[in-house]
Design an enzyme around this catalytic site. Structure first.
Site, PDB file in Angstrom:
ATOM      1  N   ASP A  22       0.823  -1.190  -0.364  1.00 23.53           N
ATOM      2  CA  ASP A  22       0.407  -0.669   0.045  1.00 23.53           C
ATOM      3  C   ASP A  22       0.882   0.798  -0.160  1.00 23.53           C
ATOM      4  O   ASP A  22       1.636   1.338   0.692  1.00 23.53           O
ATOM      5  CB  ASP A  22      -1.018  -0.344   1.376  1.00 23.53           C
ATOM      6  CG  ASP A  22      -1.423   1.040   1.160  1.00 23.53           C
ATOM      7  OD1 ASP A  22      -2.212   2.093   0.135  1.00 23.53           O
ATOM      8  OD2 ASP A  22      -1.802   1.710   2.312  1.00 23.53           O
ATOM      9  N   ASN A  24      -0.503   5.013  -0.112  1.00 23.39           N
ATOM     10  CA  ASN A  24      -1.371   5.683   0.525  1.00 23.39           C
ATOM     11  C   ASN A  24      -1.705   5.407   2.012  1.00 23.39           C
ATOM     12  O   ASN A  24      -2.795   6.536   1.940  1.00 23.39           O
ATOM     13  CB  ASN A  24      -2.238   5.768  -1.170  1.00 23.39           C
ATOM     14  CG  ASN A  24      -3.126   5.146  -1.026  1.00 23.39           C
ATOM     15  OD1 ASN A  24      -3.399   4.153  -0.170  1.00 23.39           O
ATOM     16  ND2 ASN A  24      -3.927   5.376  -1.605  1.00 23.39           N
ATOM     17  N   ASP A  26      -4.190   3.451   3.076  1.00 22.22           N
ATOM     18  CA  ASP A  26      -5.450   3.126   3.306  1.00 22.22           C
ATOM     19  C   ASP A  26      -5.513   1.687   3.632  1.00 22.22           C
ATOM     20  O   ASP A  26      -6.747   1.583   3.548  1.00 22.22           O
ATOM     21  CB  ASP A  26      -6.942   3.261   1.413  1.00 22.22           C
ATOM     22  CG  ASP A  26      -6.583   2.709   0.529  1.00 22.22           C
ATOM     23  OD1 ASP A  26      -4.977   1.780   0.226  1.00 22.22           O
ATOM     24  OD2 ASP A  26      -6.684   2.886  -0.837  1.00 22.22           O
ATOM     25  N   ASP A  30      -1.599  -1.112  -3.577  1.00 21.80           N
ATOM     26  CA  ASP A  30      -1.997  -0.165  -5.080  1.00 21.80           C
ATOM     27  C   ASP A  30      -0.477  -0.384  -6.092  1.00 21.80           C
ATOM     28  O   ASP A  30       0.878  -0.791  -5.515  1.00 21.80           O
ATOM     29  CB  ASP A  30      -2.915   1.326  -4.984  1.00 21.80           C
ATOM     30  CG  ASP A  30      -0.825   1.792  -4.284  1.00 21.80           C
ATOM     31  OD1 ASP A  30       0.451   1.311  -4.194  1.00 21.80           O
ATOM     32  OD2 ASP A  30      -1.574   2.572  -2.643  1.00 21.80           O
ATOM     33  N   ASP A  99      -4.208  -9.905 -15.888  1.00 23.65           N
ATOM     34  CA  ASP A  99      -5.661 -10.196 -15.738  1.00 23.65           C
ATOM     35  C   ASP A  99      -6.872 -10.640 -16.629  1.00 23.65           C
ATOM     36  O   ASP A  99      -7.127  -9.147 -16.757  1.00 23.65           O
ATOM     37  CB  ASP A  99      -6.224 -10.402 -14.196  1.00 23.65           C
ATOM     38  CG  ASP A  99      -6.570 -12.009 -13.605  1.00 23.65           C
ATOM     39  OD1 ASP A  99      -7.239 -12.464 -13.802  1.00 23.65           O
ATOM     40  OD2 ASP A  99      -5.660 -12.524 -12.416  1.00 23.65           O
ATOM     41  N   ASP A 195      -9.236 -15.762 -16.829  1.00 26.86           N
ATOM     42  CA  ASP A 195      -9.643 -16.037 -15.744  1.00 26.86           C
ATOM     43  C   ASP A 195     -10.534 -17.242 -16.519  1.00 26.86           C
ATOM     44  O   ASP A 195     -11.891 -16.784 -17.470  1.00 26.86           O
ATOM     45  CB  ASP A 195     -10.588 -15.312 -15.339  1.00 26.86           C
ATOM     46  CG  ASP A 195     -11.691 -15.327 -13.745  1.00 26.86           C
ATOM     47  OD1 ASP A 195     -10.522 -15.326 -12.808  1.00 26.86           O
ATOM     48  OD2 ASP A 195     -12.191 -15.316 -13.578  1.00 26.86           O
ATOM     49  N   GLU A 258      -6.954 -20.199 -17.154  1.00 27.67           N
ATOM     50  CA  GLU A 258      -7.007 -20.939 -15.182  1.00 27.67           C
ATOM     51  C   GLU A 258      -7.458 -21.958 -16.175  1.00 27.67           C
ATOM     52  O   GLU A 258      -8.467 -21.187 -16.665  1.00 27.67           O
ATOM     53  CB  GLU A 258      -7.139 -19.869 -14.801  1.00 27.67           C
ATOM     54  CG  GLU A 258      -7.637 -20.037 -13.589  1.00 27.67           C
ATOM     55  CD  GLU A 258      -8.664 -19.683 -12.753  1.00 27.67           C
ATOM     56  OE1 GLU A 258      -9.230 -19.430 -11.155  1.00 27.67           O
ATOM     57  OE2 GLU A 258      -9.913 -19.072 -13.666  1.00 27.67           O
ATOM     58  N   HIS A 319      -4.271 -17.399  -5.402  1.00 24.74           N
ATOM     59  CA  HIS A 319      -4.943 -16.157  -4.416  1.00 24.74           C
ATOM     60  C   HIS A 319      -5.846 -17.428  -4.320  1.00 24.74           C
ATOM     61  O   HIS A 319      -6.936 -17.004  -3.124  1.00 24.74           O
ATOM     62  CB  HIS A 319      -5.402 -15.521  -5.341  1.00 24.74           C
ATOM     63  CG  HIS A 319      -5.935 -15.386  -6.650  1.00 24.74           C
ATOM     64  ND1 HIS A 319      -5.556 -15.652  -7.410  1.00 24.74           N
ATOM     65  CD2 HIS A 319      -7.453 -15.370  -6.925  1.00 24.74           C
ATOM     66  CE1 HIS A 319      -6.161 -15.444  -8.729  1.00 24.74           C
ATOM     67  NE2 HIS A 319      -7.593 -15.298  -7.964  1.00 24.74           N
ATOM     68  N   ASP A 320      -6.564 -18.441  -4.601  1.00 22.95           N
ATOM     69  CA  ASP A 320      -7.720 -19.276  -4.612  1.00 22.95           C
ATOM     70  C   ASP A 320      -7.057 -20.860  -3.684  1.00 22.95           C
ATOM     71  O   ASP A 320      -7.749 -21.718  -3.543  1.00 22.95           O
ATOM     72  CB  ASP A 320      -8.199 -19.846  -5.879  1.00 22.95           C
ATOM     73  CG  ASP A 320      -8.505 -18.014  -6.746  1.00 22.95           C
ATOM     74  OD1 ASP A 320      -9.455 -17.869  -5.624  1.00 22.95           O
ATOM     75  OD2 ASP A 320      -8.713 -18.609  -8.037  1.00 22.95           O
TER      76      ASP A 320
END
Ligand code: NOJ
Length: 521
Positions: A22, A24, A26, A30, A99, A195, A258, A319-320
């Site tokens: 990150d 910024n 939040d 990013d 992606d 995807d 994928e 990530h799955d």
């Protein structure tokens, strides 16, 4: 040695952008954050980054619900940030893979807003609308059809109801989506990870699926029927070939799919005359038991059925799926790294695996993943493997100045880049050494695979080229083993201290230790 395309010898590093860096405050990673960490990636030695979706999105599925295929979500930054990322990556010799999410858009995409506005709307047929639902389920559980009051019809969604499936039988959809590919390719993007490639096109007669005889209560209801008519349809291959033709109209780009399918079905995605995906992702290491026999079998079967000329690839995390350290145990992560980095073809590493990151357990009330929220408590959740990258020992691990969107692992005081960089024996330094070894010895990416053998807990194989033989020995057990070898020199060990040792007929390996030996010829 063969004259390889860049992606054939590449180690691809998947970045889940919300969790990498990150910039910024939040609490969400990013694009500017990724730019700050490019030098880290260069030092790690990877060749390419694949960045999970950064497009404008209501984030119902954290970016896999795209509302503008050619715009950057403000959470991640601006198009200027993206252009800068591309430029800075390229300056450092890193390729950038995006992606591409063709199966479904967000329900907030202007196309869907138009499509749902009336049955006569010109974009009505861009999505899958029916007066009556059939029994197709959503992969996130529950029926795949959502009733829409305005026009008294149902639309189909393979995932969330906020992710309506596009109708790939409609030529206008294809044209529009191919324009999206060209938009990014024109910018200089080096390729796409597509995807759910195997789901893109569905049966045109909407036949009901047969019940799944293996289905048991407690599993996702998405598995209650066999996805015969809403996945892996024969027509998908023509779509993939069209995508590939676009990719190939630009120099040196790559198309990755994928695809979660059994081996022979997966192979079909290389396409007729290899004009399909350059790399249908090979997920078999992600899903299998972790023992020498199973892994030997996976390697032999996969290499055995590869169509002639097709390029192999291997994935160890994404990530799955659960983090590798949580699947196989922290002790085994070094041999998992050595396995991956000595396999033939293109490799994909998920961010944080080089630190041996483990799944972070998320209390039920804090779950964010919609797959888990839809069907709580049956292991659908993916938050645990998506937690922020730990960079240093500071309170928020150097990931953010703010409050991270998912919790940082409790072990971040010891599992972080700063600590591991200083420790010669860390898993991070093992990854660096093995990636460097792969670069220094092209036989590891492009040489042959021979003598794949499991004996007890020992997995061994040879990587061979003309005038070169590398023997890989991996001890999947906790006890020491003796391995037969030939005269040679140890090029790498998972615990580093035997590098450079000369060996003769036999060598002993401690539990969870791996070794690469260059056989003297
Ligand atoms: C596969 C992606 O990897 C996953 O994260 C996502 O939820 C589904 N496709 C839906 O796009």
């Amino acid at each position: 040695m063969l004259n390889l395309a860049w992606w054939q010898s590449a180690v691809i590093y998947e970045i889940y952008p919300r969790s990498f860096q990150d910039s910024n405050g939040d609490g969400i990673g990013d694009l500017a954050g990724i730019i700050q960490r490019l030098d880290y990636l260069v030092k790690l030695g990877v060749d390419a980054i694949w960045v999970a979706p950064i497009y404008r999105s209501p984030m119902a599925d954290f970016g896999y619900d795209v509302a503008d295929y050619c715009g950057i979500d403000p959470i991640f930054g601006t198009m200027q940030d993206f252009d800068r990322l591309l430029e800075e990556a390229h300056l450092r010799g890193l390729k950038v893979i995006l992606d591409f999410v063709p199966n479904h858009s967000s329900d907030q995409h202007p196309w869907f807003i138009e499509s749902r506005s009336s049955c006569e709307n010109p974009k009505r047929d861009w999505y899958l609308w029916r007066g009556e639902p059939n029994n197709w389920m959503s992969n996130f559980g529950g029926p795949g059809w959502e009733w829409d009051e305005r026009t008294n019809q149902y639309y189909y969604h393979s995932f969330l109801k906020e992710q309506p499936d596009l109708n790939w039988r409609n030529p206008e959809v294809r044209t529009a989506m191919y324009d999206v590919l060209r938009f990014w390719l024109d910018k200089g993007v080096d390729g796409f990870r597509v995807d759910v490639m195997w789901l893109i096109i569905k049966d045109n007669l909407f036949h009901d699926n047969p019940p799944n005889p293996q289905y048991r209560l407690g599993q996702s209801s998405g598995n209650s029927f066999l996805p015969v008519y809403n996945s892996n349809r024969p027509e998908v291959h023509a779509v993939v070939a069209e995508m590939r033709a676009i990719i190939d109209s630009y120099p040196e780009r790559v198309l990755i799919g994928e695809i979660y399918l059994p081996l022979t079905d997966l192979m079909a995605y290389y396409g007729q005359e290899l004009k399909g995906a350059n790399l249908p992702f090979n997920f078999f290491l992600l899903q299998s038991a972790w023992d020498a026999h199973t892994v030997a079998e996976i390697i032999s079967e996969y290499m055995g059925v590869l169509p002639s000329g097709a390029w192999p690839n291997w994935v160890l995390g994404n990530h799955d799926n659960a983090r590798i350290a949580s699947r196989v145990g922290v002790l085994q992560t070094p041999i998992a790294a050595m396995l991956l980095l000595t396999l033939p073809g293109t490799l994909t590493i998920y961010y944080g695996e080089e630190l041996g990151m483990t799944n972070v357990s998320i209390p039920p009330e804090d779950v964010l993943d919609p797959a888990e929220k839809n069907q709580p408590g049956i292991g659908m959740g993916r938050d645990p493997e998506r937690t922020p990258m730990p960079w240093d020992c500071s309170e928020m691990a150097g990931f953010t100045r703010g409050r991270p969107w998912l919790p940082i692992g409790d072990d971040h005081q010891v599992v972080n880049v700063e600590i591991m960089e200083r420790d010669e024996t860390s898993i991070l330094n093992l990854y660096r050494r093995l990636i460097a070894l792969r670069r220094a010895h092209p036989v590891l990416a492009s040489g042959g695979m021979r003598s794949v053998t499991a004996s007890g807990n020992l997995l061994s194989y040879e990587r061979v080229a003309e005038n070169e033989r590398f023997l890989v020995l991996l001890n999947f057990g906790q006890s020491p083993v003796q391995a037969a070898t030939e005269a040679g020199i140890v090029l790498a060990t998972t615990n580093s201290h035997r590098d450079g040792e000369r060996v003769n007929n036999f060598i002993g390996l401690q539990g969870s230790v791996g070794m690469v030996i260059r056989i003297a010829l």
